[in-house]
Design a protein around this motif. Sequence first.
Motif, PDB file in Angstrom:
ATOM      1  N   CYS A   7      99.139  94.893  11.353  1.00  0.00           N
ATOM      2  CA  CYS A   7      98.852  95.451  10.021  1.00  0.00           C
ATOM      3  C   CYS A   7      97.672  96.418  10.032  1.00  0.00           C
ATOM      4  CB  CYS A   7      98.548  94.326   9.038  1.00  0.00           C
ATOM      5  SG  CYS A   7      99.956  93.248   8.685  1.00  0.00           S
ATOM      6  N   SER A   8      97.123  96.690  11.207  1.00  0.00           N
ATOM      7  CA  SER A   8      95.917  97.512  11.301  1.00  0.00           C
ATOM      8  C   SER A   8      96.261  98.998  11.180  1.00  0.00           C
ATOM      9  CB  SER A   8      95.201  97.243  12.630  1.00  0.00           C
ATOM     10  OG  SER A   8      94.094  98.109  12.775  1.00  0.00           O
ATOM     11  N   VAL A   9      96.370  99.457   9.946  1.00  0.00           N
ATOM     12  CA  VAL A   9      96.649 100.868   9.691  1.00  0.00           C
ATOM     13  C   VAL A   9      95.413 101.688  10.069  1.00  0.00           C
ATOM     14  CG1 VAL A   9      97.286 102.576   7.955  1.00  0.00           C
ATOM     15  CG2 VAL A   9      98.202 100.246   7.823  1.00  0.00           C
ATOM     16  N   PRO A  10      95.558 102.677  10.952  1.00  0.00           N
ATOM     17  CA  PRO A  10      94.399 103.435  11.427  1.00  0.00           C
ATOM     18  C   PRO A  10      93.586 104.067  10.303  1.00  0.00           C
ATOM     19  CG  PRO A  10      96.309 103.918  12.758  1.00  0.00           C
ATOM     20  CD  PRO A  10      96.798 103.095  11.609  1.00  0.00           C
ATOM     21  N   ALA A  11      92.263 103.973  10.440  1.00  0.00           N
ATOM     22  CA  ALA A  11      91.294 104.551   9.504  1.00  0.00           C
ATOM     23  C   ALA A  11      91.222 103.814   8.172  1.00  0.00           C
ATOM     24  CB  ALA A  11      91.546 106.035   9.275  1.00  0.00           C
ATOM     25  N   ILE A  12      92.078 102.811   7.984  1.00  0.00           N
ATOM     26  CA  ILE A  12      92.005 101.950   6.796  1.00  0.00           C
ATOM     27  C   ILE A  12      91.521 100.562   7.203  1.00  0.00           C
ATOM     28  CG2 ILE A  12      93.301 100.886   4.918  1.00  0.00           C
ATOM     29  CD1 ILE A  12      95.115 103.315   4.903  1.00  0.00           C
ATOM     30  N   TYR A  13      92.102 100.034   8.282  1.00  0.00           N
ATOM     31  CA  TYR A  13      91.672  98.758   8.840  1.00  0.00           C
ATOM     32  C   TYR A  13      91.255  98.959  10.291  1.00  0.00           C
ATOM     33  CZ  TYR A  13      94.002  96.832   4.731  1.00  0.00           C
ATOM     34  OH  TYR A  13      94.389  96.570   3.451  1.00  0.00           O
ATOM     35  N   PRO A  14      90.385  98.094  10.817  1.00  0.00           N
ATOM     36  CA  PRO A  14      89.920  98.265  12.201  1.00  0.00           C
ATOM     37  C   PRO A  14      90.955  97.785  13.205  1.00  0.00           C
ATOM     38  CG  PRO A  14      88.970  96.284  11.259  1.00  0.00           C
ATOM     39  CD  PRO A  14      89.731  96.959  10.137  1.00  0.00           C
ATOM     40  N   PRO A  15      91.005  98.396  14.397  1.00  0.00           N
ATOM     41  CA  PRO A  15      91.828  97.840  15.460  1.00  0.00           C
ATOM     42  C   PRO A  15      91.395  96.405  15.757  1.00  0.00           C
ATOM     43  CG  PRO A  15      91.153 100.065  16.013  1.00  0.00           C
ATOM     44  CD  PRO A  15      90.365  99.664  14.802  1.00  0.00           C
ATOM     45  N   VAL A  16      92.341  95.582  16.177  1.00  0.00           N
ATOM     46  CA  VAL A  16      92.100  94.140  16.343  1.00  0.00           C
ATOM     47  C   VAL A  16      92.040  93.786  17.829  1.00  0.00           C
ATOM     48  CG1 VAL A  16      93.086  91.852  15.949  1.00  0.00           C
ATOM     49  CG2 VAL A  16      93.135  93.580  14.133  1.00  0.00           C
ATOM     50  N   THR A  17      91.038  93.016  18.182  1.00  0.00           N
ATOM     51  CA  THR A  17      90.844  92.605  19.567  1.00  0.00           C
ATOM     52  C   THR A  17      91.765  91.448  19.933  1.00  0.00           C
ATOM     53  OG1 THR A  17      88.507  93.249  19.447  1.00  0.00           O
ATOM     54  CG2 THR A  17      89.154  91.799  21.255  1.00  0.00           C
ATOM     55  N   ILE A  18      92.525  91.644  20.989  1.00  0.00           N
ATOM     56  CA  ILE A  18      93.342  90.584  21.579  1.00  0.00           C
ATOM     57  C   ILE A  18      93.132  90.671  23.080  1.00  0.00           C
ATOM     58  CG2 ILE A  18      95.670  89.714  21.984  1.00  0.00           C
ATOM     59  CD1 ILE A  18      96.456  90.744  19.230  1.00  0.00           C
ATOM     60  N   GLY A  19      92.599  89.613  23.671  1.00  0.00           N
ATOM     61  CA  GLY A  19      92.196  89.687  25.074  1.00  0.00           C
ATOM     62  C   GLY A  19      91.059  90.668  25.219  1.00  0.00           C
ATOM     63  N   ASP A  20      91.190  91.590  26.142  1.00  0.00           N
ATOM     64  CA  ASP A  20      90.142  92.601  26.335  1.00  0.00           C
ATOM     65  C   ASP A  20      90.576  93.971  25.817  1.00  0.00           C
ATOM     66  OD1 ASP A  20      92.053  93.196  28.211  1.00  0.00           O
ATOM     67  OD2 ASP A  20      90.677  93.314  29.912  1.00  0.00           O
ATOM     68  N   ARG A  21      91.610  93.990  24.963  1.00  0.00           N
ATOM     69  CA  ARG A  21      92.110  95.243  24.406  1.00  0.00           C
ATOM     70  C   ARG A  21      92.018  95.209  22.893  1.00  0.00           C
ATOM     71  NH1 ARG A  21      92.226  98.660  28.433  1.00  0.00           N
ATOM     72  NH2 ARG A  21      93.768  99.945  27.348  1.00  0.00           N
ATOM     73  N   ARG A  22      92.169  96.385  22.270  1.00  0.00           N
ATOM     74  CA  ARG A  22      92.196  96.458  20.817  1.00  0.00           C
ATOM     75  C   ARG A  22      93.500  97.133  20.393  1.00  0.00           C
ATOM     76  NH1 ARG A  22      86.830  98.465  18.100  1.00  0.00           N
ATOM     77  NH2 ARG A  22      87.734  97.272  16.367  1.00  0.00           N
ATOM     78  N   TYR A  23      94.054  96.639  19.293  1.00  0.00           N
ATOM     79  CA  TYR A  23      95.405  97.046  18.898  1.00  0.00           C
ATOM     80  C   TYR A  23      95.454  97.498  17.450  1.00  0.00           C
ATOM     81  CZ  TYR A  23      96.866  94.791  23.219  1.00  0.00           C
ATOM     82  OH  TYR A  23      97.029  94.448  24.530  1.00  0.00           O
ATOM     83  N   LEU A  24      96.412  98.384  17.180  1.00  0.00           N
ATOM     84  CA  LEU A  24      96.645  98.859  15.819  1.00  0.00           C
ATOM     85  C   LEU A  24      98.123  98.726  15.464  1.00  0.00           C
ATOM     86  CD1 LEU A  24      97.834 102.032  16.232  1.00  0.00           C
ATOM     87  CD2 LEU A  24      95.470 102.358  16.893  1.00  0.00           C
ATOM     88  N   ASP A  25      98.426  99.026  14.237  1.00  0.00           N
ATOM     89  CA  ASP A  25      99.754  98.848  13.643  1.00  0.00           C
ATOM     90  C   ASP A  25     100.864  99.463  14.493  1.00  0.00           C
ATOM     91  OD1 ASP A  25     101.933  98.690  11.965  1.00  0.00           O
ATOM     92  OD2 ASP A  25     101.003  99.746  10.300  1.00  0.00           O
TER      93      ASP A  25
END
Length: 204
Positions: free
Chosen positions: A81-99
Amino acid sequence: MMASADETQSSQTRLASIGALALSADTITEDAFVSGLEAEFGDDPWPAGYCCTAVDAMSGAFTVWDEAAGVPLHRAIASSCSVPAIYPPVTIGDRRYLDGGMRSALNADLADGHDAVVVVSCMPLELPPFLDDPRILRFFEREREGIDALRATGAEVEVIVPDEEFLMISGMGMFLMDFTKVQTAADAGLRLAKQHADRIAAIW
């Protein structure tokens, strides 16, 4: 229908550029964002067969989270649900993810190999007659191409798009993360489902 290596690389490069924008954007904190989803889903097990999509914000690589991935449900949903520039990328493991919707709003190609497919879209797939924006038209065209590719494999595919009532409730998609609207949206969804029930039952 699998994308060619060149198409995949081009898409991944584009997604990495979106990820760079997302990583530098000024949004609410990741903890504040994820905690809201944890409050809703933190103790819930993964629903059987459920999966959600995300994009690696640094590499642009596409991923599909499911129970086998070993990721907490609420964190997988947050990344999806991490829409860029609206919500922050989410950390999973050692990476960050977006929508994962940055790759495709529908990701309909994930249903490749199934005989019957129901595609549910949270947005219309065509503009009203009085609007003409080539960028949006191309966006909708690409989504329809994904649906057509499924049909080309022999799959029976039915598509459900939001009606006017749902578009009003969702603010044309701007309020999709507003949990105060869940019941209202669910009621509207049931009314819409009744309109499509016979059509869906014919292929299911």
